[in-house]
Design a protein around this motif. Structure first.
Motif, short mmCIF file in Angstrom:
data_model
loop_
_atom_site.label_atom_id
_atom_site.label_comp_id
_atom_site.label_asym_id
_atom_site.label_seq_id
_atom_site.Cartn_x
_atom_site.Cartn_y
_atom_site.Cartn_z
N ARG B 62 0.83 -1.22 0.00
CA ARG B 62 0.00 0.00 0.00
C ARG B 62 0.85 1.25 0.00
O ARG B 62 0.45 2.29 -0.52
CB ARG B 62 -0.92 0.00 1.22
N GLU B 63 2.06 1.15 0.58
CA GLU B 63 2.97 2.31 0.61
C GLU B 63 3.55 2.59 -0.77
O GLU B 63 4.10 3.66 -0.99
CB GLU B 63 4.14 2.04 1.56
N SER B 64 3.46 1.63 -1.64
CA SER B 64 4.14 1.76 -2.94
C SER B 64 3.24 2.27 -4.05
O SER B 64 3.68 2.35 -5.19
CB SER B 64 4.72 0.40 -3.35
N ARG B 65 2.01 2.61 -3.71
CA ARG B 65 1.09 3.04 -4.77
C ARG B 65 1.60 4.31 -5.46
O ARG B 65 1.56 4.43 -6.69
CB ARG B 65 -0.30 3.32 -4.19
N GLY B 66 2.06 5.26 -4.65
CA GLY B 66 2.56 6.50 -5.24
C GLY B 66 3.77 6.24 -6.13
O GLY B 66 3.91 6.82 -7.21
N ALA B 67 4.65 5.35 -5.65
CA ALA B 67 5.83 5.03 -6.43
C ALA B 67 5.45 4.34 -7.74
O ALA B 67 6.04 4.61 -8.79
CB ALA B 67 6.77 4.14 -5.62
N LEU B 68 4.47 3.47 -7.68
CA LEU B 68 4.03 2.79 -8.90
C LEU B 68 3.48 3.79 -9.91
O LEU B 68 3.75 3.69 -11.11
CB LEU B 68 2.96 1.75 -8.57
N SER B 69 2.70 4.73 -9.42
CA SER B 69 2.15 5.76 -10.31
C SER B 69 3.29 6.55 -10.95
O SER B 69 3.26 6.85 -12.15
CB SER B 69 1.23 6.70 -9.54
N ALA B 70 4.29 6.90 -10.13
CA ALA B 70 5.43 7.65 -10.66
C ALA B 70 6.17 6.83 -11.70
O ALA B 70 6.61 7.35 -12.73
CB ALA B 70 6.38 8.03 -9.51
N PHE B 71 6.30 5.53 -11.44
CA PHE B 71 6.99 4.65 -12.39
C PHE B 71 6.25 4.63 -13.72
O PHE B 71 6.85 4.77 -14.80
CB PHE B 71 7.07 3.24 -11.81
N LEU B 72 4.94 4.45 -13.67
CA LEU B 72 4.16 4.36 -14.90
C LEU B 72 4.21 5.65 -15.69
O LEU B 72 4.37 5.64 -16.92
CB LEU B 72 2.71 3.99 -14.56
N ALA B 73 4.10 6.76 -14.99
CA ALA B 73 4.14 8.05 -15.68
C ALA B 73 5.50 8.27 -16.32
O ALA B 73 5.60 8.71 -17.48
CB ALA B 73 3.83 9.18 -14.69
N ALA B 74 6.56 7.98 -15.57
CA ALA B 74 7.91 8.18 -16.09
C ALA B 74 8.19 7.24 -17.25
O ALA B 74 8.83 7.62 -18.24
CB ALA B 74 8.94 7.97 -14.99
N LEU B 107 20.14 -4.07 2.35
CA LEU B 107 20.22 -3.48 3.67
C LEU B 107 18.85 -3.12 4.24
O LEU B 107 18.75 -2.65 5.37
CB LEU B 107 21.10 -2.22 3.62
N HIS B 108 17.82 -3.34 3.45
CA HIS B 108 16.44 -3.09 3.89
C HIS B 108 16.27 -1.66 4.37
O HIS B 108 15.78 -1.40 5.48
CB HIS B 108 16.05 -4.08 5.00
N VAL B 109 16.72 -0.74 3.53
CA VAL B 109 16.70 0.68 3.90
C VAL B 109 15.35 1.29 3.53
O VAL B 109 14.95 1.23 2.37
CB VAL B 109 17.83 1.44 3.17
N PRO B 110 14.66 1.87 4.48
CA PRO B 110 13.40 2.52 4.14
C PRO B 110 13.64 3.91 3.54
O PRO B 110 14.59 4.59 3.92
CB PRO B 110 12.68 2.62 5.49
N LEU B 111 12.82 4.30 2.62
CA LEU B 111 12.89 5.64 2.04
C LEU B 111 11.56 6.35 2.29
O LEU B 111 10.53 5.70 2.36
CB LEU B 111 13.14 5.56 0.53
N PRO B 112 11.60 7.67 2.41
CA PRO B 112 10.33 8.40 2.53
C PRO B 112 9.54 8.30 1.23
O PRO B 112 10.12 7.94 0.20
CB PRO B 112 10.78 9.85 2.78
N PRO B 113 8.26 8.57 1.27
CA PRO B 113 7.42 8.43 0.07
C PRO B 113 7.98 9.19 -1.14
O PRO B 113 7.96 8.65 -2.26
CB PRO B 113 6.07 9.02 0.51
N ALA B 114 8.48 10.38 -0.92
CA ALA B 114 9.03 11.14 -2.04
C ALA B 114 10.26 10.44 -2.62
O ALA B 114 10.46 10.41 -3.84
CB ALA B 114 9.40 12.55 -1.58
N GLY B 115 11.06 9.87 -1.74
CA GLY B 115 12.23 9.14 -2.20
C GLY B 115 11.86 7.92 -3.00
O GLY B 115 12.49 7.61 -4.02
N ARG B 116 10.83 7.20 -2.54
CA ARG B 116 10.39 6.00 -3.28
C ARG B 116 9.87 6.39 -4.66
O ARG B 116 10.17 5.73 -5.66
CB ARG B 116 9.31 5.26 -2.49
N ALA B 117 9.10 7.46 -4.70
CA ALA B 117 8.55 7.91 -5.99
C ALA B 117 9.67 8.33 -6.93
O ALA B 117 9.64 8.01 -8.13
CB ALA B 117 7.57 9.07 -5.76
N ALA B 118 10.64 9.05 -6.39
CA ALA B 118 11.76 9.50 -7.23
C ALA B 118 12.54 8.30 -7.77
O ALA B 118 12.95 8.27 -8.94
CB ALA B 118 12.67 10.42 -6.42
N LEU B 119 12.75 7.32 -6.91
CA LEU B 119 13.48 6.11 -7.31
C LEU B 119 12.74 5.38 -8.43
O LEU B 119 13.33 4.98 -9.44
CB LEU B 119 13.61 5.19 -6.09
#
Lengths: 195, 200
Positions: B62-74, B107-119
């Motif tokens: 559920r945390e990855s929805r924003g990142a998925l949207s960013a991935f699809l758009a990019a 390393l199982h490093v968590p990123l903030p939502p903006a970081g995940r989206a950027a990645l």
């Protein structure tokens, strides 16, 4: 009447066998195969990789996952150095020593601090990686080769970890330490040239 | 009809076989399939997409929805721009990104939502820009690009699903982290090989 004819025909057919190229040395498939086989076909590599897995299982969490993560990452750095032509002193000696030292760690049930274990494993990973990097076949697909030897290395760790899981039982601890001792002896053999 | 009576028509039919078309005769479908499989056949693309999938699958989906949207758009933007002339090879960038993402997995490093989206956006753009079919124009090219977009999405989603599934047990979660280290290690090696001129 047919029974003696079939084997005769088969033998006759064998006279006309042509060379079969089961593997290609180049391309993605050949590169992956070359890389995958490289650690497996070197007993010194196999011994040390299994020892890393054994020691990780022996030390328990978090070493059981940290060591198999540290090793390929640092091995890649060693590989990069090998590819870049950076000379490394006594690579084969370092590889042989890795089997001896890591095997001894398991045999004597050594439990150093986690960072010491990680540094030791990382140090030996440099030697292994350097050897893999300098021995890349010229025609192999680079990424496929790299994936191949990284995955083979990881699977050897898994073999060690699976065997090391026996430490949960008293007799299993003996078996694991005996395995470490065997690896250490093999390392001594590699160092002295006996093996 | 008795079996013996049915044998004669069968024999007649065997005498007049036609060519079997195993693939659909719809025009352009081959370009779409080629595009669909493209991310799998370019190792650097597959490595980066798998690394991204492992990373997002490690976390709560559920945390990855924003990142998925960013991935699809990019990815969509990258595919559209892939026809722009003069785009240099992005393999080194893709591999460098695979190193970073692989490390994040290991390393199982968590990123903030903006970081995940950027990645996710960076990964999607890097792969998509490099996926334009050079020899196709017009509708075949469009179909190939659509296929590539679907292929990228499927590879990412399947890997996410696998990582999420494996996350149910502690020892399998370790396996995901080890896979991340493998990806980083492989990518480091290839970058070194590229810089030294050994890459084929």
């Amino acid at each position: 009447m047919m029974r003696p004819v079939r084997p005769t025909l088969a033998l006759f057919g064998m006279l006309f066998a042509t060379v079969v190229f089961a593997h290609e040395g180049d391309g993605i498939a050949g590169g992956f195969a070359s890389g995958f086989l490289h650690p497996i076909l070197g007993w010194d590599h196999v011994a040390a990789m299994v020892a890393v897995g054994l020691w990780g299982a022996f030390l328990g969490s978090p070493a059981i996952w940290l060591l198999p993560i540290v090793f390929p990452l640092v091995m890649a750095v060693g590989g990069a150095l090998g590819v870049a032509g950076v000379p490394f002193p006594a690579v084969e000696t370092g590889i042989a020593a890795s089997a001896l030292i890591l095997g001894l760690m398991v045999a004597v049930a050594a439990r150093p601090p986690l960072w010491v274990a990680a540094v030791l494993v990382a140090l030996f990973a440099l030697f292994h990686g350097h050897a893999h990097g300098t021995e890349l076949p010229a025609a192999a697909n680079a990424l496929a080769y790299s994936l191949g030897f990284v995955i083979a290395t990881g699977l050897l760790h898994v073999c060690g970890i699976l065997f090391g899981a026996l430490v949960h039982w008293p007799s299993g601890r003996v078996a694991v330490r005996a395995a470490g001792g065997t690896i250490a002896l093999a390392g001594l053999g590699f160092l002295t040239g006996v093996l | 009809m008795t079996p013996r009576a049915g044998a004669l028509p069968s024999l007649v039919l065997l005498g007049v076989p036609g060519t079997a078309f195993a693939h659909s005769p719809i025009d352009g479908i081959n370009d779409f399939y080629n595009g669909l499989l493209h991310p799998l056949f370019v190792p650097a693309h597959a490595l980066l997409l798998v690394a991204l999938g492992l990373y997002f699958g490690q976390r709560d989906l559920r945390e990855s929805r924003g990142a998925l949207s960013a991935f699809l758009a990019a990815a969509a933007a990258g595919l559209l721009l892939s026809s722009t002339a003069g785009i240099p090879s992005l393999e080194t960038l893709q591999l460098a990104a695979a190193v970073v993402v692989g490390l994040l997995v290991a390393l199982h490093v968590p990123l903030p939502p903006a970081g995940r989206a950027a990645l996710a956006a960076l990964g999607g753009m890097a792969v998509a820009l490099d996926s334009g079919p050079e020899t196709l124009v017009g509708m075949p090219r469009a179909l190939a690009l659509i296929g590539t977009g679907v292929g990228m999405g499927l590879l990412l989603l399947y890997t996410m699903g696998i990582a999420d599934y494996l996350g149910k047990k502690s020892w399998l979660r370790i396996g995901v982290r080890v896979a991340g280290s493998w990806i980083s290690a492989s990518a480091v090696m290839v970058i070194a090989l590229s810089l030294s001129g050994h890459v084929s």
